[in-house]
Scaffold this active site. Structure first.
Site, short mmCIF file in Angstrom:
data_model
loop_
_atom_site.label_atom_id
_atom_site.label_comp_id
_atom_site.label_asym_id
_atom_site.label_seq_id
_atom_site.Cartn_x
_atom_site.Cartn_y
_atom_site.Cartn_z
N HIS A 11 22.77 -45.35 -11.37
CA HIS A 11 21.62 -45.34 -12.28
C HIS A 11 21.92 -46.14 -13.55
O HIS A 11 22.98 -45.96 -14.15
CB HIS A 11 21.28 -43.89 -12.66
CG HIS A 11 20.18 -43.76 -13.66
ND1 HIS A 11 20.22 -42.88 -14.72
CD2 HIS A 11 18.99 -44.42 -13.76
CE1 HIS A 11 19.11 -43.00 -15.43
NE2 HIS A 11 18.34 -43.93 -14.87
CA CA Z 1 20.59 -48.98 -10.12
#
Ligand code: CA
Ligand code: ZL4
Ligand code: ZN
Length: 393
Positions: free
Chosen positions: A184
């Protein structure tokens, strides 16, 4: 050679930071700056530099880094020495100052030089885009998306992407940040949480408590306060192990296509983390070089000025394949370059298989079980479209 020619009326700038390559995070640390050497050598053996403007990056200055990072953090980063942090053998990951000196973000010799070269590479790329001197600027030494204002995180110390986007915002009203690293893009998301001038989109493996950094759930769309213009401007695409080229490409085109129509960005910043490839030491997806590259090709087709950043990627031979292929996409030579790695390429044996496009079986012993149902992917698409209804256009 290989029909590599300079595209007419189209400029690609390539920003190399060879000084980064000589640094070491430590013997068995997954981050190997040497992967940049391997990438550059593949790009060069295909003859791609003939079709680009090539630049050697400089180190970003303290003042430039200070546009995002705090003085206290930068001062410590600039002066910390490896021996400042004797490791506690029993607690190798114990909390340390600014999260520096643990096993993920070790202090090593030349650390400040490594960080400022990475940032210099991305800032140079951003300036080329701002001055209209390039249509696509390539900065494989950048892409370190986890670094925070006053904290190192996940192999990242300086957030070169945030610095480059701040530069783009001087000229471009709206910047679309896209992140195809398997992790992320939390640092970039957080930095632009309260503005509608940047929309961040991360595709990643999501399994909190198990997979780093644990943030980026589907319903994380920016702080939902009434007075926050940044609300709904963070998009997260949480995925499970084993996603395939076909699924990823369809998902990517659907989501980025919808965002482009609704948000109408004026520039794109694309983080091309190569740890989303099959066979990565840390990643868990089943993407091939073609599937990863298809995302770059789709972004290019939108016809906006764009920066390509590096990022993760822990099986160096596949990192080099992906980033060389994506460089060829930038210059429009992807359909012309031969699939076989050139005979004269340095470290040719290092690639094990002589193709730019290994099969899943060539990339790993056993492909990962695909844990992404088409039903779940449709739910994700529906949620994203729902969020976009809140975005002004
Ligand atoms: Ca990513
Ligand atoms: C290593 O072998 O999940 C670091 C890190 C060092 C050398 C020997 C030390 C052994 C894997 C990873 C101890 C290692 C303990 N060495 C690592 C919660 C964790 C705490 C640290 O691609 N331990 C932390 C970070 C992630 C965690 C991923 C991705 C960056 C990017 C952009 C960052 N951290 C558990 C792990 C090794 C190591 C082997 C490691 N660290 C794997 N995943 C992490 O998104 C560039
Ligand atoms: Zn990563």
């Amino acid at each position: 050679e290989y029909g590599i020619v300079r595209p007419k009326g189209y400029t690609v700038s390539f920003h190399a930071a060879p000084e980064m390559e000589k640094h070491h995070f430590g013997q068995t640390h997954p981050m190997k700056p040497w992967r940049l050497t391997l990438t550059k050598s593949l790009v060069t053996s295909y003859g791609m530099p003939f079709a680009m403007d090539n630049y050697l990056s400089r180190a970003a200055t303290y003042e430039e880094l200070n546009a995002f990072h705090s003085n206290e953090y930068l001062d410590y980063l600039a002066t910390a020495e490896p021996e400042d942090q004797p490791r506690d053998i029993d607690n190798p990951d114990k909390e340390v100052k600014f999260n520096l000196g643990g096993s993920d973000c070790p202090l090593f010799y030349g650390l400040y030089n490594y960080c400022s070269m990475s940032a210099g590479c991305s800032l140079d790329a951003a300036r080329k885009i701002c001055n209209n001197q390039a249509d696509i600027a390539v900065a494989w030494g950048g892409g370190l998306h986890h670094a925070k204002k006053s904290e190192a995180s996940g192999f990242c110390y300086i957030n070169d992407i945030v610095l480059a986007i701040l530069q783009l915002l001087r000229i471009y009203p709206r910047v679309l940040y896209i992140d195809i690293d398997v992790h992320h893009g939390d640092g970039v998301e957080e930095a632009f949480f309260s503005t509608d001038r940047v929309m961040t989109v991360s595709f990643h493996k999501y399994q909190p408590e198990v997979f780093f950094p644990g943030t980026g759930s589907l319903d994380d769309n920016g702080p939902k306060s009434e007075h926050n213009p940044g609300a709904h401007h963070a998009i997260n695409v949480p995925l499970n192990d084993g996603i395939t080229d076909e699924q990823y490409e369809a998902l990517f085109k659907n989501i980025i296509g919808a965002i482009n129509e609704r948000y109408r960005p004026s520039a794109i910043a694309l983080q091309c983390g190569a740890d989303s490839l099959a066979g990565d030491r840390l990643g868990r997806f089943n993407l091939r070089v073609q599937g990863h590259g298809a995302c770059v090709k789709y972004c290019k087709s939108l016809g906006l000025p764009m920066i390509l950043f590096g990022g993760g990627g822990y099986t160096p031979r596949n990192v080099a394949r992906a980033w060389a292929y994506e460089t060829s996409i930038a210059i429009g030579a992807d359909t012309r370059i031969p699939e076989t790695i050139p005979e004269h390429a340095p470290w040719r044996e290092h690639f094990i298989h002589d193709t730019l496009f290994p099969t899943l079986e060539q990339s790993m012993n056993e492909p990962r079980h695909n844990r992404n149902s088409d039903k779940r992917l449709r739910e994700i698409v529906a949620h994203v479209h729902e969020q976009l209804r809140f975005v002004e256009h």
